[in-house]
Write an enzyme that holds these catalytic residues in place. Structure first.
Site, short mmCIF file in Angstrom:
data_model
loop_
_atom_site.label_atom_id
_atom_site.label_comp_id
_atom_site.label_asym_id
_atom_site.label_seq_id
_atom_site.Cartn_x
_atom_site.Cartn_y
_atom_site.Cartn_z
N MET A 30 8.97 -7.03 1.88
CA MET A 30 8.23 -7.99 2.70
C MET A 30 7.88 -9.35 1.92
SD MET A 30 6.97 -5.67 5.66
CE MET A 30 5.38 -5.21 4.78
N HIS A 34 5.68 -8.76 -6.53
CA HIS A 34 5.09 -8.64 -7.64
C HIS A 34 5.86 -7.64 -8.61
CE1 HIS A 34 4.52 -4.52 -5.91
NE2 HIS A 34 3.82 -5.16 -4.84
N GLY A 36 6.28 -4.52 -9.02
CA GLY A 36 6.91 -3.10 -8.51
C GLY A 36 8.36 -3.51 -7.66
N HIS A 37 8.17 -4.68 -7.12
CA HIS A 37 9.54 -5.27 -6.39
C HIS A 37 10.47 -5.53 -7.41
CE1 HIS A 37 6.38 -6.62 -3.51
NE2 HIS A 37 7.06 -5.77 -2.78
N GLN A 61 7.02 -3.39 12.35
CA GLN A 61 6.34 -2.21 11.55
C GLN A 61 4.76 -2.24 11.61
OE1 GLN A 61 8.87 -2.99 7.84
NE2 GLN A 61 6.95 -2.40 7.03
N LYS A 149 6.00 4.34 -4.43
CA LYS A 149 4.61 4.14 -3.85
C LYS A 149 4.61 4.39 -2.52
CE LYS A 149 1.28 0.92 -2.94
NZ LYS A 149 1.61 0.19 -1.86
N ASP A 150 5.56 4.13 -2.01
CA ASP A 150 5.63 4.47 -0.46
C ASP A 150 6.25 5.70 -0.30
OD1 ASP A 150 4.49 1.80 0.85
OD2 ASP A 150 5.75 1.17 -0.63
N SER A 186 1.23 -5.65 -2.53
CA SER A 186 1.03 -7.12 -2.02
C SER A 186 -0.29 -7.28 -1.49
CB SER A 186 2.29 -7.59 -0.75
OG SER A 186 3.39 -7.28 -1.60
N ARG A 187 -0.76 -6.13 -0.85
CA ARG A 187 -2.43 -5.99 -0.09
C ARG A 187 -3.42 -6.10 -1.17
NH1 ARG A 187 0.82 -3.00 3.85
NH2 ARG A 187 0.91 -3.96 5.84
P1 AMP Z 1 6.98 -4.04 0.59
O1 AMP Z 1 7.37 -5.38 0.21
O2 AMP Z 1 5.60 -3.49 0.25
O3 AMP Z 1 7.40 -3.50 1.77
O4 AMP Z 1 7.85 -3.22 -0.42
C1 AMP Z 1 9.15 -3.33 -0.64
C2 AMP Z 1 9.62 -2.12 -1.54
O5 AMP Z 1 9.05 -2.32 -2.84
C3 AMP Z 1 9.40 -1.07 -1.11
O6 AMP Z 1 10.69 -0.10 -1.42
C4 AMP Z 1 8.24 -0.55 -1.73
O7 AMP Z 1 8.12 1.11 -1.83
C5 AMP Z 1 8.39 -0.96 -3.16
N1 AMP Z 1 7.07 -1.19 -3.94
C6 AMP Z 1 6.06 -1.86 -3.43
N2 AMP Z 1 4.95 -1.46 -4.41
C7 AMP Z 1 5.56 -0.82 -5.53
C8 AMP Z 1 5.02 -0.57 -6.36
N3 AMP Z 1 3.95 -0.75 -7.05
N4 AMP Z 1 6.03 0.21 -7.48
C9 AMP Z 1 7.11 0.35 -7.17
N5 AMP Z 1 7.71 -0.11 -5.94
C10 AMP Z 1 6.97 -0.60 -5.24
#
Ligand code: AMP
Length: 282
Positions: A30, A34, A36-37, A61, A149-150, A186-187
């Site tokens: 989304m 960072h 993680g992405h 969502q 993480k999710d 992101s939050r």
């Molecule tokens: P989001 O943009 O929050 O919807 O996350 C997109 C993808 O990045 C999802 O598969 C998340 O699980 C993954 N993600 C988000 N935060 C992390 C993190 N800290 N470490 C690893 N993957 C992450």
């Protein structure tokens, strides 16, 4: 790096990559990217995929009182991060392209959404499963990369991909954390410095549970009490849950932990809801 704005451009880019003999790797996000992405993009590149990052703040969502309108958006920063990470393409569709008028189909995974974030966020996982299945149909990737993480989201995606016969390998990637343990999200940027400090209790509580488990503790009640004690130290605004569930079924574990279990927490600090988890393997 290709910038793709419409489903048609995405399909065309995928067709060309296939003709060159590439494997396709998909990283749905989304945005507000960072490290993680970035780790997901790096995993796709390690697997020698032609890596497509999708950036779409998916309205379906979010609940009516959630943060859809204020969710952080940073297209220029995201594109720079994707480029630096080695992504081959970024797909940034509009809401009207993903949900044209008359869209009426929802992908819904039963059972796995009964606990954890399911009750607190009605409709959330239907929104996730629907958008991810649409991205799977559009990009037809060989592999798709998601963060542990999710954890519940990952379980839901693995299940619908299997149930709906998507020929896609779902790759789970470890949670990337800040140096002090806070899971990247992101939050996190919503947090005041003071709340961010209190939020360290999530990773501390999970880490303590892991350590007790490693030392031989198997009683759910004992581990849960330890987690609750540490979370309380952060004076959270609200705890949605702090649960120990079976890692496969996501149903609560009663008594002793005999199989792989997920310890998962969802905690509010002011208006920000954070989640984190660890897996315990007997
Ligand atoms: P989001 O943009 O929050 O919807 O996350 C997109 C993808 O990045 C999802 O598969 C998340 O699980 C993954 N993600 C988000 N935060 C992390 C993190 N800290 N470490 C690893 N993957 C992450």
């Amino acid at each position: 790096m290709k910038i793709l704005r419409t489903p048609r451009e995405l399909r065309e880019a995928v067709r060309e990559a296939r003709l060159r003999g590439e494997s396709i790797g998909l990283v749905p996000t989304m945005g507000a990217l960072h490290a993680g992405h970035v780790s997901l993009v790096q995993a796709a590149k390690r697997d020698r995929c032609w890596c497509i990052v999708t950036i779409f703040v998916n309205p379906t969502q979010f609940g009516p009182n959630e943060d859809f309108s204020r969710y952080p958006r940073d297209e220029a920063g995201d594109l720079a991060r994707c480029d630096a990470a080695g992504a081959d393409a970024v797909f940034l569709p509009e809401v009207a392209d993903m949900y044209p008028p008359g869209s009426a189909t929802v992908v819904s995974v039963r059972g796995l959404t009964d606990h954890l974030c399911g009750p607190a966020r009605p409709g959330h996982f239907d929104g996730v499963a629907t958008i991810v299945s649409k991205l799977f149909s559009l990009a037809q990737p060989d592999r798709a990369y998601f963060g542990e993480k999710d954890a519940q989201q990952l379980a839901v995606i693995r299940r619908f991909a299997r149930d709906l016969d998507f020929p896609i390998e779902i790759v789970g990637c470890p949670t990337v954390r800040e140096a002090d343990g806070l899971a990247m999200s992101s939050r996190n940027r919503y947090l005041t410095p003071e709340a961010r400090q209190r939020a360290l209790t999530l990773s501390r509580a999970l880490h303590a549970a892991e350590a007790r488990f490693a030392a031989g503790e198997r009683e759910v009640a004992t581990l849960a009490a330890e987690i609750a004690r540490i979370l309380a130290e952060g004076r959270p605004t609200k705890i949605d849950y702090a649960s120990i569930v079976d890692a496969e079924t996501l149903q609560p574990v009663a008594g002793r932990i005999e199989r792989r279990a997920l310890v998962a927490v969802a905690v509010w600090f002011e208006r920000t809801r954070l989640i984190d988890n660890v897996t315990l393997v007997p």
